[in-house]
Write an enzyme that holds these catalytic residues in place. Structure first.
Site, PDB file in Angstrom:
ATOM      1  CG  ASP A  19       4.590  46.301  62.917  1.00 44.59           C
ATOM      2  OD1 ASP A  19       4.444  46.613  61.723  1.00 44.59           O
ATOM      3  OD2 ASP A  19       5.082  45.210  63.283  1.00 44.59           O
ATOM      4  CG  ASP A  21       2.762  41.785  58.883  1.00 44.39           C
ATOM      5  OD1 ASP A  21       1.731  41.129  58.733  1.00 44.39           O
ATOM      6  OD2 ASP A  21       3.141  42.661  58.072  1.00 44.39           O
ATOM      7  N   GLY A  67       9.953  44.157  58.905  1.00 44.14           N
ATOM      8  CA  GLY A  67       9.436  45.521  59.069  1.00 44.14           C
ATOM      9  C   GLY A  67       9.635  46.422  57.868  1.00 44.14           C
ATOM     10  NE  ARG A  70       5.443  43.027  48.335  1.00 44.00           N
ATOM     11  CZ  ARG A  70       4.281  43.188  47.686  1.00 44.00           C
ATOM     12  NH1 ARG A  70       4.248  43.193  46.364  1.00 44.00           N
ATOM     13  NH2 ARG A  70       3.160  43.335  48.359  1.00 44.00           N
ATOM     14  CG  ASP A 203       7.311  42.574  65.200  1.00 43.30           C
ATOM     15  OD1 ASP A 203       7.031  43.581  64.505  1.00 43.30           O
ATOM     16  OD2 ASP A 203       7.363  41.425  64.741  1.00 43.30           O
TER      17      ASP A 203
END
Ligand code: BG6
Ligand code: MG
Length: 392
Positions: A19, A21, A67, A70, A203
């Site tokens: 992932d 970000d 995650g 948007r 995360d």
């Protein structure tokens, strides 16, 4: 006290899907701040006589937004506040009270923040990715964000990934975002790797859930909050292992899994009794075969690769002590008679082929790892190779 690192074992896994970000770049905080500004302004404007409960950077962000793509994030959060507004369209202006309008406003805020703050990476993650690639693993970036490419470019790390499946790619292919597994599955497909031989590093709870749903071989949850309940939640969603940082993980070397006592220490670090070659060098192969020849006083075999044929790269040869023949050869127009060692039958004939391809030859494949170790004390020559076949 130094803690022992967990190893990603190349015997079990071929690829690692990261992932972006919060795992590779420190942009999860940038997203969280943008979401907070958007929702706080929105909730305040919407007005309520009793005031409003601000967006919580930990709870609300992690539970509803982190995650996810948007608009999925907007939808989940406003539903948690029992607000119902139309979905709208991706072209909605940022001040329009629709799910897309709010999402577009958040993106404006995010872009401004990114310009101001720039992109910082987690150095430990970058080190791990480099180590993985060096050891022959494939790597992918799998993100819900449509800003993924821009972030990778800003950090100058695009080159560290074999493929990228992000918000833009996902939309163009009509994939469903996290917590559905589609974008991870697409990455595994692009890397031509079975899901159970892929590791997912995430995360976000939604990302871990996606990894679990996709049946991935190992899911590493990264707990950036340092809070025990988040570690518990990541585990509950399906993480096999939770770490606070990827400095706790190490890329295994294929040689490690060779547990044979005789060879593993030498393969690891070498010693004064070992001669180590890394990388396959066709030009040097003839010389290496000579220097790695092994014999016992009765016969000797050149250190040619198993299955090697006598061609422009290899010269397999086995010779007997006293096994000479007298031969006449024409050299530069002159007949010369001399005694030569006779090449007795080559016993290094172990070879294999991948269905639909020609017999395996070192020079025909993409090599990720090549290590040839001659242990002079024990008289053992070991060759380890990891390669990609032509189907990729
Ligand atoms: C994810 C982030 O990677 O991307 C989320 O964890 C973010 O916080 C989401 O909301 C969507 O990103 P973007 O850039 O497409 O709005
Ligand atoms: Mg993340």
């Amino acid at each position: 006290m130094a803690t022992r690192k967990q190893i990603i074992n190349p015997e079990l896994f071929d690829a690692v899907l990261f992932d972006l970000d919060g795992v590779v770049t420190r942009t999860a905080d940038t997203h969280a701040s943008a979401w907070k500004k958007l929702f706080d302004e929105y909730l305040e404007k919407k007005g309520d006589i009793d005031g409003y409960v601000p967006f919580d950077l930990l709870d609300d962000y992690i539970k509803y937004v982190d995650g996810k793509p948007r608009y999925k994030g907007v939808k989940a959060f406003i539903a948690s506040r029992s607000i119902d507004i139309p979905y709208g369209s991706v072209h909605d202006a940022p001040d329009k009270e629709t799910i897309c309008g709010l999402g577009n406003r958040k993106n404006q805020i995010f872009s401004d923040l990114l310009k101001k703050e720039g992109v910082k990476v987690y150095e430990s993650t970058i080190d791990l990715i480099k180590q993985l690639r060096k050891n022959g693993f494939k790597t992918a970036i799998v993100s819900s964000s449509k800003n993924c490419r821009q972030v990778l470019k800003a950090a100058d790390i695009e080159i560290l990934f074999d493929t990228r499946v992000d918000g833009v790619v996902s939309e163009s292919l009509g994939l469903t975002g996290k917590p559905e597994p589609d974008i991870f599955l697409e990455a595994a497909k692009r890397l031509d790797t079975d899901v159970n031989r892929c590791v997912v590093v995430e995360d976000a709870l939604s990302g871990v859930a996606a990894g679990k749903k996709g049946g991935f071989g190992m899911i590493i949850g990264v707990n950036r909050t340092n809070q025990a309940d988040q570690a518990q939640n990541l585990k509950q969603k399906g993480a096999h292992l939770v770490v606070n940082d990827l400095c706790e993980i190490k890329a295994g070397v294929l040689a490690k899994s060779f547990s044979h006592d005789l060879i593993s220490p030498d393969l690891e670090k070498g010693s004064s009794w070992t001669q180590i070659y890394t990388g396959f060098d066709p030009e040097d192969e003839g010389r290496r075969e000579t220097l790695c020849a092994l014999g016992n006083g009765y016969f000797v075999t050149r250190g040619a690769a198993p299955g090697a044929k006598d061609d422009d790269v290899h010269y397999p040869g086995t010779y007997l002590a006293g096994g000479y023949n007298r031969l006449k050869t024409k050299i530069a127009g002159r007949i010369v008679e001399n005694e030569d060692l006779v090449n007795i039958p080559n016993w290094l004939c172990l070879n294999f082929r991948i269905p639909g391809e020609a017999w395996f030859r070192l020079k025909d494949v993409k090599i990720f790892l090549y290590r040839q170790v001659l242990n002079i004390k024990k008289g053992v020559l070991t060759r380890i190779i990891k390669f990609r076949d032509k189907k990729k």
